[in-house]
Design a protein around this motif. Structure first.
Motif, PDB file in Angstrom:
ATOM      1  N   GLY A  23       1.019  -1.231  -0.056  1.00 59.04           N
ATOM      2  CA  GLY A  23       0.087   0.042   0.021  1.00 59.04           C
ATOM      3  C   GLY A  23       1.001   1.134  -0.066  1.00 59.04           C
ATOM      4  N   THR A  24       0.133   2.273  -0.190  1.00 58.52           N
ATOM      5  CA  THR A  24       0.966   3.676  -0.380  1.00 58.52           C
ATOM      6  C   THR A  24      -0.010   4.558   0.093  1.00 58.52           C
ATOM      7  OG1 THR A  24       2.437   5.375  -1.464  1.00 58.52           O
ATOM      8  CG2 THR A  24       0.662   4.159  -2.671  1.00 58.52           C
ATOM      9  N   ASP A  25       0.295   5.849   1.003  1.00 59.37           N
ATOM     10  CA  ASP A  25      -0.543   6.906   1.357  1.00 59.37           C
ATOM     11  C   ASP A  25       0.249   8.283   1.084  1.00 59.37           C
ATOM     12  OD1 ASP A  25      -3.073   5.734   2.009  1.00 59.37           O
ATOM     13  OD2 ASP A  25      -1.759   4.570   3.233  1.00 59.37           O
ATOM     14  N   THR A  26      -0.282   9.330   0.411  1.00 56.73           N
ATOM     15  CA  THR A  26       0.203  10.599   0.401  1.00 56.73           C
ATOM     16  C   THR A  26       0.169  11.237   1.707  1.00 56.73           C
ATOM     17  OG1 THR A  26      -0.310  10.570  -1.868  1.00 56.73           O
ATOM     18  CG2 THR A  26       0.225  12.504  -0.918  1.00 56.73           C
ATOM     19  N   LEU A  27       1.394  11.892   2.017  1.00 52.39           N
ATOM     20  CA  LEU A  27       1.297  12.697   3.381  1.00 52.39           C
ATOM     21  C   LEU A  27       0.785  14.082   2.706  1.00 52.39           C
ATOM     22  CD1 LEU A  27       5.053  11.839   4.664  1.00 52.39           C
ATOM     23  CD2 LEU A  27       2.592  10.939   5.549  1.00 52.39           C
ATOM     24  N   ARG A  28      -0.116  14.652   3.857  1.00 54.78           N
ATOM     25  CA  ARG A  28      -0.956  15.721   3.379  1.00 54.78           C
ATOM     26  C   ARG A  28      -0.816  16.902   4.447  1.00 54.78           C
ATOM     27  NH1 ARG A  28      -4.187  11.470   2.207  1.00 54.78           N
ATOM     28  NH2 ARG A  28      -5.970  11.746   3.694  1.00 54.78           N
ATOM     29  N   GLN A  29      -0.962  18.046   3.904  1.00 50.02           N
ATOM     30  CA  GLN A  29      -0.839  19.392   4.634  1.00 50.02           C
ATOM     31  C   GLN A  29      -2.294  19.525   5.319  1.00 50.02           C
ATOM     32  OE1 GLN A  29       1.192  22.723   2.785  1.00 50.02           O
ATOM     33  NE2 GLN A  29       0.639  21.739   0.871  1.00 50.02           N
ATOM     34  N   PRO A  30      -2.167  20.384   6.542  1.00 49.09           N
ATOM     35  CA  PRO A  30      -3.405  20.617   7.140  1.00 49.09           C
ATOM     36  C   PRO A  30      -4.622  20.976   6.367  1.00 49.09           C
ATOM     37  CG  PRO A  30      -1.486  21.743   8.301  1.00 49.09           C
ATOM     38  CD  PRO A  30      -1.015  21.270   6.955  1.00 49.09           C
ATOM     39  N   ASP A  31      -4.321  21.624   5.162  1.00 47.98           N
ATOM     40  CA  ASP A  31      -5.671  22.137   4.460  1.00 47.98           C
ATOM     41  C   ASP A  31      -6.047  20.688   3.505  1.00 47.98           C
ATOM     42  OD1 ASP A  31      -3.842  21.778   2.499  1.00 47.98           O
ATOM     43  OD2 ASP A  31      -3.824  24.052   1.776  1.00 47.98           O
ATOM     44  N   GLY A  32      -5.399  19.577   3.529  1.00 49.09           N
ATOM     45  CA  GLY A  32      -5.869  18.633   2.861  1.00 49.09           C
ATOM     46  C   GLY A  32      -4.896  18.323   1.514  1.00 49.09           C
ATOM     47  N   SER A  33      -4.291  19.336   1.155  1.00 45.95           N
ATOM     48  CA  SER A  33      -3.437  19.223  -0.073  1.00 45.95           C
ATOM     49  C   SER A  33      -2.082  18.482   0.360  1.00 45.95           C
ATOM     50  CB  SER A  33      -3.211  20.650  -0.550  1.00 45.95           C
ATOM     51  OG  SER A  33      -2.382  21.369   0.422  1.00 45.95           O
ATOM     52  N   THR A  34      -1.644  18.074  -1.072  1.00 48.17           N
ATOM     53  CA  THR A  34      -0.265  17.260  -0.851  1.00 48.17           C
ATOM     54  C   THR A  34       0.910  18.306  -0.480  1.00 48.17           C
ATOM     55  OG1 THR A  34       0.080  17.456  -3.300  1.00 48.17           O
ATOM     56  CG2 THR A  34      -0.964  15.499  -2.387  1.00 48.17           C
ATOM     57  N   TYR A  35       2.143  17.831  -0.166  1.00 47.00           N
ATOM     58  CA  TYR A  35       3.123  18.973  -0.094  1.00 47.00           C
ATOM     59  C   TYR A  35       3.961  19.157  -1.424  1.00 47.00           C
ATOM     60  CZ  TYR A  35       2.828  18.256   4.986  1.00 47.00           C
ATOM     61  OH  TYR A  35       2.471  18.450   6.112  1.00 47.00           O
ATOM     62  N   PRO A  36       4.055  20.504  -1.623  1.00 48.84           N
ATOM     63  CA  PRO A  36       4.687  20.853  -3.239  1.00 48.84           C
ATOM     64  C   PRO A  36       6.113  20.408  -2.897  1.00 48.84           C
ATOM     65  CG  PRO A  36       4.463  22.867  -1.787  1.00 48.84           C
ATOM     66  CD  PRO A  36       3.713  21.582  -0.970  1.00 48.84           C
TER      67      PRO A  36
END
Length: 390
Positions: A117-130
Motif C-alpha cells: 500500500g501507499t498513502d500520500t502525506l498531506r498538509q493541514p488543508d488536505g493538499s499534498t506537499y509541493p
C-alpha cells in the motif's frame, strides 16, 4: 496547529515520563565507553548482533503510479506485524508519501518483500506537499507507528538555504492518520530550529525519532552537531550531536550529548564533502534508557560505513539549558558497538538509513530490520537487511 489535550493530562504524562527517565533500574549496569570497532563482550549485559541475510527490490520499482525509492525510515506496525516505510522524495518524483510492506524475517534472513500500500502525506488543508522551492516543501526522513493510537509520526529535516533563492523551512515532527492526513505537529526544542548562527546544519538536521516508555515519550536526535556545538567529525576527531527526550505532547524532559565517531577515512578532494551522522534511533523496549543508534558515514573516495551502537542515557549530563556544549566539561551518553556492517557478507554497504525491531526468533533473539535509501540513483540499492540481536 499543535497537539491539543487537557492540561491535567499533559501534567500527568510529564510526571510519569519523568519518573521513567530518572528512576531506571539499578540492576542493569551502565555501558562502558567503547573505542570505534569494539564489539560488546559476551555476558556483559550488552547487545551484540549477528547477520541473517539481505534482499533488494528492483530499482525504481513502480507501485500504484509511484516510484518506490528513497526509503529513509522503517517501523514495524504492532497492530498488523507489517512494516511502514517513508520515502525522502521531496515531492520531486511523486508527492511525499509512505508505503506499507510485508516482509518475511526469519533465521535465514529477510525474504518475500511485498509493497502492499501507499498513502500520500498531506498538509493541514488536505493538499499534498509541493516540491522545492515552495516554502511548504518537506524533506521526510523517519517514521514511527504510535503504540497508543496507531497513527504515523514522521520527521522531516526542513531546509537550511545555501542559495539566496531557496526558502528556509524549519524541521518538524508531524502526526498523521494511517491514510496520511495531517493531525498535529509536535513542539520541538528551540535549538532544533535553523537560525543565522545556530541550530542544525543543512542536511544534518532532525531525522531520527523513536517512541519509548510504551508511547509516553518520543526521543529524537539531530543527525549532526548543531552549529553552536562545534565542528563536524574529521579523521582526527569526532563531534557532538544532541538527543532530546520529550513527552508525546512536546514537553522537553532532558537533552544529552551523543558522541559521533571520527571519519573512517580521509576524503578525496572534490565538490562534495563527507556526510556522517545518525539517521535512525530505536528504543529498547526491554531496558528503559537504552537505545540503538544507526551511524551512517559517506566519505568521498571511500564510500559508506554503517554501524549500529547501543547507548545508555543514564549518568549523562542534561544539556537542555546549555546554549552551547563546545568546551564544556560534561558526560556524554555511553555507547558501544553492536554491529559494523562491514563485518557481514553483504554484497555492498549502502546508504542505510532506516532501523526497526522485527519479530522474535525461535532462539529467543530479537531481530533488527534495516533499509537503505537508494537516492533514486541507478548505482545504489533499496536493500533490506536482517540481523539477530542477543
Amino acid at each position: 496547529m499543535r497537539f491539543r489535550s487537557c492540561p491535567a493530562a499533559v501534567v500527568a504524562v510529564a510526571v510519569v515520563a519523568a519518573t521513567i527517565v530518572t528512576a531506571l533500574p539499578a540492576t542493569a549496569a551502565p555501558l562502558a565507553s567503547a573505542a570505534p570497532g569494539t564489539a560488546a563482550a559476551p555476558g556483559d549485559n550488552a547487545a551484540s548482533a549477528r547477520y541473517l541475510g539481505q534482499t533488494t527490490i528492483p530499482h525504481k520499482f513502480q507501485f500504484e503510479d509511484t516510484t518506490v525509492g528513497g526509503l529513509s525510515g522503517i517501523d514495524r506496525d504492532p497492530r498488523t506485524g507489517d512494516y511502514v516505510l517513508i520515502s525522502d522524495d521531496r515531492s520531486s518524483l511523486d508527492p511525499a508519501r509512505v508505503y506499507q510492506a510485508r516482509l518475511t524475517v526469519d533465521a535465514s534472513g529477510v525474504h518475500d518483500v511485498a509493497i502492499t500500500g501507499t498513502d500520500t502525506l498531506r498538509q493541514p488543508d488536505g493538499s499534498t506537499y509541493p516540491p522545492l522551492p515552495s516554502p511548504q516543501a518537506v524533506d521526510p526522513e523517519d517514521i514511527r507507528v504510535d503504540p497508543l493510537t496507531g497513527d504515523y509520526w514522521w520527521s522531516q529535516e526542513g531546509n537550511r538555504p545555501w542559495r539566496p533563492t531557496d526558502p528556509q523551512i524549519q524541521p518538524s515532527i508531524q502526526r498523521a492518520t494511517r491514510d496520511g492526513a495531517y493531525k498535529s505537529t509536535l513542539p520541538l526544542p528551540a535549538n532544533y530550529a535553523f537560525a543565522a548562527d545556530s541550530g542544525p546544519r543543512g542536511n544534518r538536521a532532525l531525522e531520527a525519532i523513536t517512541f519509548d516508555a510504551a508511547g509516553l515519550l518520543l526521543t529524537s536526535i539531530v543527525e549532526g552537531p548543531l552549529l553552536q556545538d562545534g565542528e563536524e567529525s574529521t579523521v582526527d576527531h569526532g563531534s557532538q550531536a544532541r538527543i532530546t527526550v520529550q513527552t508525546r505532547f512536546g514537553h522537553v524532559l532532558s537533552q544529552h550529548v551523543y558522541p559521533l565517531e571520527p571519519l573512517f577515512a580521509a576524503p578525496e578532494p572534490g565538490p562534495w564533502g563527507p556526510d556522517t551522522g545518525v539517521p535512525a534511533i530505536l528504543a529498547d523496549p526491554l531496558r528503559p534508557g537504552r537505545y540503538l543508534t544507526l551511524e551512517r558515514s559517506w566519505v568521498p573516495g571511500a564510500d559508506y560505513k554503517v554501524r549500529v551502537y547501543e547507548i545508555d542515557l543514564r549518568g549523562s549530563t542534561d544539556v537542555k539549558d546549555l546554549a552551547s556544549t563546545g568546551g564544556v566539561d560534561l558526560e556524554p551518553v555511553r555507547k558501544r558497538l553492536v554491529a559494523d556492517l562491514h563485518d557481514f557478507p553483504l554484497p555492498a554497504i549502502d546508504n542505510v538509513e532506516g532501523l526497526t525491531w522485527g519479530p522474535r526468533l525461535p532462539t529467543g533473539e530479537r531481530t533488527l530490520v534495516l533499509v537503505s535509501d537508494d537516492n533514486f540513483a541507478a548505482e545504489e540499492f533499496t536493500r533490506f537487511i536482517a540481523l539477530a540481536v542477543r
